[in-house]
Enzyme design. Structure first.
Site, PDB file in Angstrom:
ATOM      1  N   CYS A   1       0.688  -1.217   0.294  1.00  0.00           N
ATOM      2  CA  CYS A   1      -0.164   0.055  -0.082  1.00  0.00           C
ATOM      3  C   CYS A   1       0.777   1.288  -0.011  1.00  0.00           C
ATOM      4  O   CYS A   1       0.384   2.278   0.093  1.00  0.00           O
ATOM      5  CB  CYS A   1      -0.997  -0.254   1.552  1.00  0.00           C
ATOM      6  SG  CYS A   1      -1.985  -1.511   1.162  1.00  0.00           S
TER       7      CYS A   1
ATOM      8  N   LYS B   1      -9.264   8.267   2.054  1.00  0.00           N
ATOM      9  CA  LYS B   1      -9.908   7.024   2.061  1.00  0.00           C
ATOM     10  C   LYS B   1     -11.318   6.892   2.623  1.00  0.00           C
ATOM     11  O   LYS B   1     -12.008   5.746   2.353  1.00  0.00           O
ATOM     12  CB  LYS B   1      -8.995   5.862   2.702  1.00  0.00           C
ATOM     13  CG  LYS B   1      -7.476   5.666   1.838  1.00  0.00           C
ATOM     14  CD  LYS B   1      -6.725   4.549   2.638  1.00  0.00           C
ATOM     15  CE  LYS B   1      -5.437   4.327   2.183  1.00  0.00           C
ATOM     16  NZ  LYS B   1      -4.611   5.613   2.140  1.00  0.00           N
TER      17      LYS B   1
ATOM     18  N   HIS C   1      -2.234   8.281   5.388  1.00  0.00           N
ATOM     19  CA  HIS C   1      -2.440   6.989   4.986  1.00  0.00           C
ATOM     20  C   HIS C   1      -4.017   6.583   5.698  1.00  0.00           C
ATOM     21  O   HIS C   1      -4.715   6.058   4.758  1.00  0.00           O
ATOM     22  CB  HIS C   1      -1.620   6.049   5.625  1.00  0.00           C
ATOM     23  CG  HIS C   1      -1.516   4.811   5.093  1.00  0.00           C
ATOM     24  ND1 HIS C   1      -1.520   4.496   3.587  1.00  0.00           N
ATOM     25  CD2 HIS C   1      -1.624   3.184   5.572  1.00  0.00           C
ATOM     26  CE1 HIS C   1      -1.689   3.356   3.325  1.00  0.00           C
ATOM     27  NE2 HIS C   1      -1.810   2.541   4.424  1.00  0.00           N
TER      28      HIS C   1
ATOM     29  N   GLU D   1      -0.426   6.179  13.234  1.00  0.00           N
ATOM     30  CA  GLU D   1      -0.228   7.107  12.343  1.00  0.00           C
ATOM     31  C   GLU D   1      -0.169   8.482  13.112  1.00  0.00           C
ATOM     32  O   GLU D   1       0.479   9.291  12.892  1.00  0.00           O
ATOM     33  CB  GLU D   1      -0.994   7.167  11.087  1.00  0.00           C
ATOM     34  CG  GLU D   1      -0.728   8.168  10.197  1.00  0.00           C
ATOM     35  CD  GLU D   1      -1.522   7.923   8.652  1.00  0.00           C
ATOM     36  OE1 GLU D   1      -1.028   8.870   7.969  1.00  0.00           O
ATOM     37  OE2 GLU D   1      -2.586   7.419   8.722  1.00  0.00           O
TER      38      GLU D   1
ATOM     39  N   HIS E   1      -9.702   1.770   0.383  1.00  0.00           N
ATOM     40  CA  HIS E   1      -8.291   1.797   0.353  1.00  0.00           C
ATOM     41  C   HIS E   1      -7.845   1.209  -1.103  1.00  0.00           C
ATOM     42  O   HIS E   1      -8.229  -0.113  -1.366  1.00  0.00           O
ATOM     43  CB  HIS E   1      -7.913   0.699   1.279  1.00  0.00           C
ATOM     44  CG  HIS E   1      -6.327   0.856   1.783  1.00  0.00           C
ATOM     45  ND1 HIS E   1      -5.608   1.476   0.792  1.00  0.00           N
ATOM     46  CD2 HIS E   1      -5.828   0.253   2.648  1.00  0.00           C
ATOM     47  CE1 HIS E   1      -4.312   1.263   1.267  1.00  0.00           C
ATOM     48  NE2 HIS E   1      -4.287   0.547   2.343  1.00  0.00           N
TER      49      HIS E   1
ATOM     50  N   PHE F   1       2.091  -3.437   4.009  1.00  0.00           N
ATOM     51  CA  PHE F   1       2.612  -4.455   4.546  1.00  0.00           C
ATOM     52  C   PHE F   1       4.141  -4.847   4.282  1.00  0.00           C
ATOM     53  O   PHE F   1       4.657  -4.449   3.034  1.00  0.00           O
ATOM     54  CB  PHE F   1       1.593  -5.605   3.921  1.00  0.00           C
ATOM     55  CG  PHE F   1       0.363  -5.714   4.627  1.00  0.00           C
ATOM     56  CD1 PHE F   1      -0.338  -4.907   5.744  1.00  0.00           C
ATOM     57  CD2 PHE F   1      -0.765  -6.822   4.129  1.00  0.00           C
ATOM     58  CE1 PHE F   1      -1.499  -5.088   6.265  1.00  0.00           C
ATOM     59  CE2 PHE F   1      -1.861  -6.829   4.763  1.00  0.00           C
ATOM     60  CZ  PHE F   1      -2.194  -5.827   5.817  1.00  0.00           C
TER      61      PHE F   1
END
Length: 413
Positions: free
Chosen positions: A164, A335, A303, A314, A340, A399
């Site tokens: 991502c 998002k 994010h 975050e 996402h 990830f």
């Protein structure tokens, strides 16, 4: 050696809020959420029934029908968005030095739905009967490859596959290539489409997706009731250009790219490092690369996935980097509207961040209703604001511990 300046001269997107930049940005300004019931397959036996799908997409508006049939959906999105961005930039490719034009387009997963279809066909008919286009349709680099082929771009062509974080890595990598003199122009961003039984099922089984059936309470970053992300699809493409190259042809400039960093948590294959330590370090590196003080940043396109760990870590990372200024700057997660988009997320969010600076409008985090003590910054809940800021930051986490961050500057001409 003096570093060359890099500006954004073209934008293109296909995403759950719209199939063009104008359509999408207007929807984002209205705070419209693109989440709804999954239509691409039967969800009767699935726990998760919502996604952020691209609606009414016709690839033949931008791609020859025969060519489109040889492309997975994520590649179709990339080519369509790239065509819009190149057109928006007003590029005359017939007279350009195409050996100085790069293509950097990420995809996290590639053509997963094609892989599923062909696997079932192979089981039923024998694997020698799968499509001859199976491999070139599924490999993650094909969005970049097909864009380069379509437009004849002969500079570096690559596809960062960093989950991502990939779309943001693509923008940053392209920025550094131009800044350091390897190319004069780059088409960059991300593309993704894996809303399929296996794609959604995989994220469902690891409890990453929000299982709610309410579209207004599904993608709710920073909300105390958040329960996972909503999978989306689409593409976001930017044309980056060396400043004097852009000026020489009288190009319209949206914003300037001034800093980029990428690093790794080296902590866990899915979870962020405690306190968002890796993300914080990445933001600091990007600010250092830009030569910008933390207090200069006015907006962060976060994010902001809507998972418990991401949003809390975050937030902690932003506080660690910006100190007291963290409470003064605006933060939002688009998002909340797009879902996402995985490897495409950073590309679409790069488009939105450039437009935020260009138009003096900071988009909202929609459907944020229930405050969370762990997430106590100004996330622009439910309503965007007309505000001119000089610098904005877009960050992405993936990830594998991947972190990427790009710093944008308002263009003053």
């Amino acid at each position: 050696m003096e570093k060359r300046r890099v500006v954004i001269t073209g934008l293109g997107t296909v995403n759950p809020t719209g199939n063009s930049v104008a359509e999408s940005w207007a929807a984002v300004r209205r705070g419209e959420c693109g989440v709804g019931p999954i239509t691409q397959y039967d969800t009767s036996n699935s726990k998760v029934k919502l996604a952020a799908e691209v609606k009414d997409f016709d690839p033949t508006r931008r791609i020859d029908k025969r060519e489109a049939r040889k492309m997975a959906r994520f590649t179709q999105f990339a080519v369509a968005a790239a065509a819009e961005a190149i057109e928006d930039a007003g590029l005359d490719l017939e007279h350009a030095d195409l050996t100085r034009c790069a293509t950097v387009i990420s995809s996290g997963i590639g053509g997963l739905p094609i892989m599923e279809e062909e696997c079932l066909k192979g089981e039923a008919k024998g694997y020698d009967r799968v499509s001859p286009f199976f491999v070139p349709m599924t490999i993650a680099n094909m969005a970049a490859g097909q864009v380069a082929i379509r437009f004849g771009l002969k500079g570096m062509c690559t596809s960062p596959v960093t989950a991502c974080a990939g779309g943001t890595n693509a923008i940053g990598d392209a920025f550094h290539r131009i800044r350091d003199g390897y190319e004069d122009l780059a088409v960059c961003g991300g593309a993704e489409s894996c809303i399929s039984p296996l794609g959604v099922g995989g994220f469902t089984s690891m409890k990453a997706l929000n299982p709610t059936g309410d579209p207004a309470r599904a993608s709710i970053p920073f909300d105390a009731e958040r329960g996972g992300f909503v999978i989306g699809e689409g593409a976001g493409i930017l044309v980056l250009e060396e400043l004097e190259h852009a000026r020489a042809r009288g190009a319209h400039i949206y914003a300037e790219v001034v800093g980029y960093a990428s690093n790794c948590d080296a902590y866990h294959f899915t979870a962020p490092a405690p306190g968002g330590a890796g993300g914080a370090a990445c933001m600091r590196l990007a600010l250092e690369d830009a030569g910008v003080q933390p207090e200069s940043i006015g907006y962060i396109n976060a994010h902001g996935t809507g998972t418990h760990l991401n949003d809390s870590c975050e937030t902690a990372a932003i506080k660690a980097v910006f100190g007291g200024h963290a409470y003064e700057l605006a933060v939002s997660s688009t998002k909340s509207m797009t879902g996402h988009l995985l490897g495409a997320a950073g590309g679409v969010e790069g488009v939105f961040t450039a437009l935020a600076l260009h138009d003096g409008y900071l988009p909202a985090t929609v459907n944020l209703k229930v405050p969370d003590p762990e997430c106590d910054l100004n996330y622009l809940p439910n309503q965007g604001v007309e505000r001119q800021v000089d610098y904005a930051l877009s960050d992405s986490l993936g990830f594998g511990g991947h972190n990427a961050c790009v710093v944008f500057k308002r263009w003053e001409g």
